[in-house]
Design an enzyme around this catalytic site. Structure first.
Site, PDB file in Angstrom:
ATOM      1  CE  LYS B 176      -2.929   3.221   0.798  1.00  0.00           C
ATOM      2  NZ  LYS B 176      -2.161   4.162   0.808  1.00  0.00           N
ATOM      3  N   GLY B 233       4.559   4.072  10.904  1.00  0.00           N
ATOM      4  CA  GLY B 233       3.550   5.220  11.615  1.00  0.00           C
ATOM      5  C   GLY B 233       3.102   5.365  12.586  1.00  0.00           C
ATOM      6  CB  SER B 234       0.140   7.327  13.684  1.00  0.00           C
ATOM      7  OG  SER B 234      -0.637   6.982  13.057  1.00  0.00           O
ATOM      8  N   GLY B 237      -2.226   4.900  13.487  1.00  0.00           N
ATOM      9  CA  GLY B 237      -2.827   3.934  11.993  1.00  0.00           C
ATOM     10  C   GLY B 237      -2.015   2.437  12.624  1.00  0.00           C
ATOM     11  N   GLY B 238      -0.980   2.163  13.151  1.00  0.00           N
ATOM     12  CA  GLY B 238      -0.923   1.326  14.051  1.00  0.00           C
ATOM     13  C   GLY B 238      -2.245  -0.053  14.264  1.00  0.00           C
ATOM     14  CD  GLU B 257       9.277   2.236  14.114  1.00  0.00           C
ATOM     15  OE1 GLU B 257       8.210   2.954  14.850  1.00  0.00           O
ATOM     16  OE2 GLU B 257       9.749   2.437  12.902  1.00  0.00           O
ATOM     17  CB  CYS B 294      10.413   6.209  14.611  1.00  0.00           C
ATOM     18  SG  CYS B 294      11.820   5.416  13.514  1.00  0.00           S
ATOM     19  CD  GLU B 385       6.842   9.311  17.721  1.00  0.00           C
ATOM     20  OE1 GLU B 385       5.616   8.774  17.554  1.00  0.00           O
ATOM     21  OE2 GLU B 385       7.513  10.011  16.839  1.00  0.00           O
TER      22      GLU B 385
END
Lengths: 525, 525
Positions: B176, B233-234, B237-238, B257, B294, B385
């Site tokens: 994606k 990503g965020s 999202g994860g 992650e 990150c 974060e």
């Protein structure tokens, strides 16, 4: 998090009065429901013990595990007679299972001591390229909750393979004892505790939680300080724990082995030449230990025709030689009878073999039904595991129907291909599909009998287990309970023994990408 | 299952009109929303390709991966200028990232070819003990969906480490693409597709799905034929993908992650002797790449006092040397400004350093705030974060407060201990706690700069990743996409090359519990 735990405590109180396991009523043993206060205390002790245990070396843990093996080995007749009374399992079987359990502790100890599960990797610094000194190894994941299984009171229960592998990984263990064999569980727990004391290790290394309420299991699984869960039992039990664990604020892995129907695919040439032998092998495996194995071959798939008729005819006769025997406990017996009857009453199903002897008590009586491929595929009831000596023969019209069944199958612990070499050559596409559906693929033979070796995979795609990437049998079971940690630029003095320059444990390490079992000669800076 | 998919298709249509990523408006690239019909077709192709790919040998896959490396290496200026236009990342950085990406494919290829991730185990038969021939190795888990990340358009995106490790494991990949760099993604996808075609491998080995709607990601993750998901990503999202995957009828692993605040614990002696150097190192790491890493060290923890004041004074000056630069895209810039302001407006927080230069466009402007330990522990906003050049200095009154912060911390990708050897000796309890809170523990230095080596662990306890047991950087990333399968009593002819008697690939195998790199001499039966 605290509010959640309070809520759980309230629901626990309610549940103590309602939901209960079906216990072997014969043992009038009162099972103590460990209070949430005591559970919390034991988990706190486990958290403290982890700070100690994670810094033990692989050799220290191996020594501990060997001591547990010695302790169990030394347990006298009491262990066997207690387990026999609680489970109805024959003494001979229990004697074998005890030896297996002792063997597991020793084998896993030996494997742990090699460092194979520590997976040390070292990348030496390259100051000219501004590359750091990086060293990684696996540590225990933290306190682990393990649920004892009913069908293996030694090998998959309180002192079973899960406990051995978690301790081998460096994780304190909190056992939720199976309520079907409480006294057996207590004897095993005492054996482990004796070793903890003898070693002077923190008492939180091992805890024994008892109770009959499902809510205790839920409470343990949702506890914020628990880091992993291992379970062997029903789909409903395992899936419930899996869901709880994933919905936590900090999700944790659940390794649930939830059983399987372990299909046997009999290919044509083999069936033609060996219908009779195959039938005898099949019925023996199907009824072994009153069918109470998760690798029980519940489904037999073959082409319709004379060979399959010969196979079925032998089943009809051979099943009469199966002496009915008591199942593990009343709940399992009742469930077996119910599920067997439900399956047998489905449409397009024919009862083809059953034991004529009268049964009594909780004796599970073997039977086998027959159906066609279309019905097997369309009716999900027929793909459900019946825990006990019950089988389904699926008669296929064409080889394509056999392939369709393979594609339709959910994940299995094992699949057996009964075939000649020529059969296997002609059916490579089918076999390729079957590889995606199981953890262990057999070429002839029967799936019961799970050997405790490195090459064993006891864990298949969902729903046979919640995580097909791990095994619960064999030393590789240790892998479930470790996670890697990298140390960047740490002076040698602070590194774990496994990563120190002079390799004091003399283990194999990957150094700068190459296997290396020596010590490292570093330039002094 | 089919009904579920229809429902998803309906919600997808709606979502195309509403939920959208914040895209870099400068690139007026129209991003095609891949239709569900096309997604279904690509997944079907991936399923078919898996039947081929899982039977390739480690050497064949390594050859393929090296060819991809060559193909990417040969990509000309167009790749760099396109990525520069789409991400605002400097050409020098992109040149380095391209080299890193090529290096990843080659390094992982080499690692795969050693057989280290195949983990072959063979237990030879012992007919006298009725022990079977058992052979186990790791195969690919099946089709994998990978989400490209915005902050590394090469190394963590379409042709990044996740793709390399999945293909190395033997899994077809469905990418994606990240909508922030659509043209870059297409160039990389074309490079991989060119190699698939050149090798004559099934086209389903690699698929490139584009779109701006979150629903496409959900659709991919819930698809019954997908076997694993990787995401960088965020947290939102994860975690959303993780939840979808666990609620499937057949749950699958998600390796997300999700970032981290990467605390630096500065111990007293080191701070006293090196406050100025440490401040310079800290500010450099915090603002590197406009803080869009990150492993950005978002929190600095130390004892209150003169040394910390010296540290802060240098920060005030040094931050003026940080030239504001454009962030990756408008959405990231806006989010940074918002989160930075939210954190700065919390009570008991003081702004201690900020860039005086005026900013324009999407330039992220560095700033640092200060708070006390109690406030940091009590106010969860301060542990979130902030993706960009923003830091928090936590002033502790006592060493006990430092330990409390350590205990309070959620899982982190990295933790840094800035210490002298003596500091480390005096703080062994603190360091022992920190080990449980991160994937990588640094002794001095700064956490940005994630080296692609065996000993790298890029993955920490939740919520920094969904699964602390795996890394997404370094060749060990391959492990995420394999599962073991055991073969019992199979004739040599039908075994994969990795398990055949004569060991044609000449790899290390554990045979009867011992490492063995030779061929097996078996008695003929």
């Amino acid at each position: 998090m605290e509010r959640k735990q309070k809520k759980f405590k309230r629901s626990l109180k309610k549940a103590e009065l309602s939901v209960r396991y079906s216990i072997n009523n014969r043992n009038m043993t009162m099972i103590e429901e460990t209070s949430t206060e005591n559970i919390d205390r034991r988990i706190q002790l486990a958290v403290e013990a982890f700070q100690f245990l994670k810094n033990t070396t692989i050799n220290e843990r191996a020594e501990f595990m060997n001591a547990v093996a010695d302790q169990i080995e030394a347990l006298g007749e009491e262990l066997l007679t207690t387990a026999h009374a609680e489970t109805s399992l024959p003494l001979a079987r229990l004697t074998g299972e005890k030896a297996r359990t002792v063997g597991q502790w020793r084998m896993y100890a030996k494997a742990v001591a090699t460092g194979i599960y520590t997976e040390p990797r070292i990348d030496l610094p390259q100051p000219e390229k501004q590359k750091a000194d990086l060293r990684k190894y696996n540590v225990g994941i933290g306190p682990v909750v393990i649920f004892g299984a009913s069908n293996f009171p030694f090998a998959f229960s309180t002192a079973g393979g899960d406990t051995a592998s978690a301790i081998g990984a460096g994780c304190p263990v909190i056992i939720k004892a199976h309520p079907a064999h409480p006294k057996t569980s207590q004897i095993m727990a005492d054996a482990i505790t004796t070793v903890v004391t003898a070693f002077g290790w923190p008492e939180g290394i091992f805890s024994h939680i008892t109770g009959t309420s499902y809510v205790i299991g839920a409470y343990l699984t949702q506890h914020t300080d628990i880091r992993a869960v291992a379970f062997t039992g029903s789909f409903n039990g395992g899936k419930a724990l899996f869901d709880i664990a994933n919905r936590r604020e900090n999700p944790i892995p659940v390794f649930a082995e939830m059983g399987s129907i372990n299909p046997v695919f009999a290919l044509q040439r083999l069936l033609e030449t060996k219908a009779e032998t195959l039938a005898k092998e099949y019925i023996t495996s199907l009824t072994l230990g009153v069918g109470q194995f998760c690798t029980n071959p519940g489904v037999f798939i073959a082409l319709k025709g004379k060979s399959l008729d010969r196979f079925i005819n032998v089943l009809k006769d051979e099943i009469q030689n199966v002496a009915p025997a008591n199942m593990l406990h009343k709940g399992i017996f009742e469930n077996f009878e119910k599920q067997k009857n439900v399956a047998t009453e489905q449409s397009d199903v024919e009862l083809i073999a059953e034991v004529n002897t009268e049964t009594e008590g909780w004796q599970g009586s073997a039977s086998i039904i027959k159906t066609n491929a279309q019905n097997f595929i369309n009716n999900p009831v027929l793909s459900e595991e019946v825990f006990g000596p019950f089988g389904i023969v699926v008669e296929c019209e064409t080889p394509e129907e056999i392939t369709k069944i393979a594609q339709h199958l959910k994940g299995q612990l094992t699949i057996t291909v009964a075939a000649t070499d020529e059969d296997a050559r002609d059916n490579s596409k089918l076999i390729n599909i079957l590889k995606d559906k199981c953890g262990r693929l057999l070429f002839n033979g029967m799936p019961t009998g799970v050997e405790v070796v490195y090459a064993m995979q006891h864990g298949g795609p969902f729903p046979s287990t919640t995580d097909s990437r791990f095994t619960s049998v064999g030393p590789d079971a240790v892998k479930r309970f470790v996670r890697p940690i990298s140390f960047q630029n740490w002076p040698d003095e602070f590194l774990p023994e496994e990563l120190k320059n002079d390799n004091p444990l003399q283990i194999d390490r990957i150094v700068d990408g190459k296997m290396n079992s020596g010590s490292l000669k570093l330039q002094t800076t």
